[in-house]
Design a protein around this motif. Structure first.
Motif, PDB file in Angstrom:
ATOM      1  N   ASN A  42      41.727  16.571 -15.627  1.00  0.00           N
ATOM      2  CA  ASN A  42      41.845  17.693 -16.582  1.00  0.00           C
ATOM      3  C   ASN A  42      42.912  17.474 -17.655  1.00  0.00           C
ATOM      4  OD1 ASN A  42      39.797  18.919 -15.232  1.00  0.00           O
ATOM      5  ND2 ASN A  42      40.972  20.655 -14.515  1.00  0.00           N
ATOM      6  N   PRO A  43      42.641  16.702 -18.694  1.00  0.00           N
ATOM      7  CA  PRO A  43      41.328  16.091 -18.923  1.00  0.00           C
ATOM      8  C   PRO A  43      41.230  14.733 -18.231  1.00  0.00           C
ATOM      9  CG  PRO A  43      42.727  15.628 -20.789  1.00  0.00           C
ATOM     10  CD  PRO A  43      43.541  16.489 -19.840  1.00  0.00           C
ATOM     11  N   GLY A  44      40.003  14.219 -18.250  1.00  0.00           N
ATOM     12  CA  GLY A  44      39.823  12.866 -17.754  1.00  0.00           C
ATOM     13  C   GLY A  44      38.906  12.755 -16.552  1.00  0.00           C
ATOM     14  N   PRO A  45      38.674  11.522 -16.119  1.00  0.00           N
ATOM     15  CA  PRO A  45      37.763  11.240 -15.001  1.00  0.00           C
ATOM     16  C   PRO A  45      38.316  11.751 -13.675  1.00  0.00           C
ATOM     17  CG  PRO A  45      38.931   9.256 -15.644  1.00  0.00           C
ATOM     18  CD  PRO A  45      39.271  10.292 -16.676  1.00  0.00           C
ATOM     19  N   ARG A  46      37.419  12.105 -12.789  1.00  0.00           N
ATOM     20  CA  ARG A  46      37.790  12.644 -11.489  1.00  0.00           C
ATOM     21  C   ARG A  46      37.641  11.582 -10.388  1.00  0.00           C
ATOM     22  NH1 ARG A  46      38.493  17.843 -11.784  1.00  0.00           N
ATOM     23  NH2 ARG A  46      38.189  18.132  -9.534  1.00  0.00           N
ATOM     24  N   ASP A  47      37.718  10.330 -10.781  1.00  0.00           N
ATOM     25  CA  ASP A  47      37.524   9.219  -9.843  1.00  0.00           C
ATOM     26  C   ASP A  47      38.440   9.290  -8.622  1.00  0.00           C
ATOM     27  OD1 ASP A  47      36.159   8.530 -12.142  1.00  0.00           O
ATOM     28  OD2 ASP A  47      36.592   6.392 -11.966  1.00  0.00           O
ATOM     29  N   THR A  48      39.651   9.812  -8.806  1.00  0.00           N
ATOM     30  CA  THR A  48      40.651   9.735  -7.729  1.00  0.00           C
ATOM     31  C   THR A  48      40.956  11.089  -7.083  1.00  0.00           C
ATOM     32  OG1 THR A  48      42.417   9.903  -9.379  1.00  0.00           O
ATOM     33  CG2 THR A  48      41.734   7.683  -8.700  1.00  0.00           C
ATOM     34  N   SER A  49      40.083  12.067  -7.262  1.00  0.00           N
ATOM     35  CA  SER A  49      40.315  13.373  -6.624  1.00  0.00           C
ATOM     36  C   SER A  49      40.269  13.276  -5.101  1.00  0.00           C
ATOM     37  CB  SER A  49      39.298  14.404  -7.123  1.00  0.00           C
ATOM     38  OG  SER A  49      37.983  14.017  -6.779  1.00  0.00           O
ATOM     39  N   PHE A  50      39.678  12.188  -4.599  1.00  0.00           N
ATOM     40  CA  PHE A  50      39.619  11.990  -3.148  1.00  0.00           C
ATOM     41  C   PHE A  50      41.008  11.899  -2.529  1.00  0.00           C
ATOM     42  CE2 PHE A  50      39.787   7.698  -4.910  1.00  0.00           C
ATOM     43  CZ  PHE A  50      40.725   7.069  -4.096  1.00  0.00           C
ATOM     44  N   LEU A  51      42.022  11.639  -3.350  1.00  0.00           N
ATOM     45  CA  LEU A  51      43.381  11.546  -2.821  1.00  0.00           C
ATOM     46  C   LEU A  51      43.865  12.878  -2.246  1.00  0.00           C
ATOM     47  CD1 LEU A  51      44.925   9.243  -5.549  1.00  0.00           C
ATOM     48  CD2 LEU A  51      44.599   8.668  -3.143  1.00  0.00           C
ATOM     49  N   PHE A  52      43.356  13.991  -2.787  1.00  0.00           N
ATOM     50  CA  PHE A  52      43.697  15.289  -2.201  1.00  0.00           C
ATOM     51  C   PHE A  52      43.102  15.411  -0.801  1.00  0.00           C
ATOM     52  CE2 PHE A  52      44.188  16.267  -6.769  1.00  0.00           C
ATOM     53  CZ  PHE A  52      45.456  16.821  -6.746  1.00  0.00           C
TER      54      PHE A  52
END
Length: 341
Positions: A324-334
């Motif tokens: 936010n903004p940007g790619p969500r590639d690494t949201s898995f870290l949550f």
């Protein structure tokens, strides 16, 4: 030590010592030739909206008092002096001029050639100018953006996370709520003992502005949190605080990382991700404590982008997994962090 810069409408620049309040000021550049009476001039409403230059070389030598005031406030937007007296002497003096300027949120510049400046004004006339007063070293920007009070969000969440606001983005909170967590948001000035008393299942050190070396009170708090052996996640500035708290060092990048297409690589899986980034400083790999294992590196410049503690359940990343903004590639870290709680 504060510094200041005065820029005239004709692009002439004067650099000197900053006095009074930190800030940027715009106004009509004028001068006053009085040898005395600076207090009366400063409180004269006729100077409103102007940058007032004093031609007499020493200003502030007899201090300030409301007895000499022509109104209740200082009206020039800023002032210019050759030399500001730091230790005034007068039986009526109450506070030095520099203190009075700070109280009224007025900045100024000293240590410049006011004779040369006045010659320019006499030749070209009064003109618009900009004056900026700034810290020379590391300003603590966190105190400007952190919240004042504790806030509890999603009180019925399954587990509790303490989230420290160093300049927190809403998207981080939203990611935690999605994972059914109770979120207790603390101001940056919170002590470790207060957080631990809430008995959180995990602690998150948020993103934020500036140089982390400017906030030693946070270093102290993070060290105490590390002793509590509570799972932790550091994001951006929080990542840097974890490195500093364990004896690491930070250095300034040439132009920083800002954008939504910064590639990082997971050193274990060799998988690359596009990330959202916004920072000026980076963790020094050379000075990193042996307590840490490097998780991610930047594919553009090989800077450290993520860490995992070898003995404790602690993760940190330099980039923004909330995007936010940007790619969500690494949201898995949550999700990875939640699995540690």
């Amino acid at each position: 030590m504060k510094k200041a810069i005065l820029i005239l409408n004709d692009n002439v620049v004067f650099r000197g010592k900053g006095i009074g309040a930190i800030g940027s000021y715009w106004g009509e550049l004028v001068f006053n030739t009085g040898m005395t009476g600076y207090m009366e001039a400063l409180t004269d409403p006729s100077y409103a909206g102007q940058i007032l230059t004093f031609t007499y070389p020493l200003i502030g030598n007899y201090g300030t008092t409301s007895k000499w005031s022509e109104s209740k406030k200082i009206h020039p937007v800023s002032i210019v002096v050759s030399e500001l007296c730091e230790k005034p002497v007068h039986r009526e003096n109450t506070v030095p001029l520099d203190t009075l300027l700070k109280t009224h949120h007025v900045g100024g510049i000293s240590g410049i050639d006011t004779r040369a400046l006045v010659k320019i004004i006499r030749q070209k006339g009064t003109m618009p100018a900009v004056l900026a007063v700034y810290e020379n070293d590391y300003p603590d920007l966190i105190k400007q953006v952190t919240r004042k009070n504790i806030q509890i969000i999603n009180p019925d969440g399954k587990k509790t996370v303490a989230l420290i606001d160093y300049g927190l983005k809403n998207s981080v909170v939203e990611e935690l709520i999605k994972r059914e967590l109770k979120v207790i948001i603390f101001p940056a000035t919170v002590c470790a003992e207060e957080i631990i008393n809430y008995q959180p299942n995990g602690i998150i050190l948020s993103n934020g502005p500036g140089d982390p070396r400017a906030s030693p009170y946070i270093h102290k708090a993070v060290k105490k949190m590390l002793e509590a052996s509570i799972p932790m996640l550091g994001i951006c500035l929080g990542h840097q605080f974890l490195a500093l708290a364990t004896g690491g060092k930070i250095y300034k990048l040439k132009f920083g990382h800002r954008g939504v297409n910064h590639p990082v690589i997971d050193l274990k899986t060799k998988k690359a991700y596009l990330t959202s980034q916004n920072h000026t400083y980076a963790v020094s790999e050379e000075n990193l404590s042996k307590e840490w294992r490097i998780l991610f590196k930047n594919l553009n410049d090989q800077t450290v982008e993520g860490l995992a503690h070898k003995k404790k359940t602690i993760l940190s990343v330099q980039f923004h997994p909330e995007a936010n903004p940007g790619p969500r590639d690494t949201s898995f870290l949550f999700d990875r962090f939640v699995s540690l709680l």
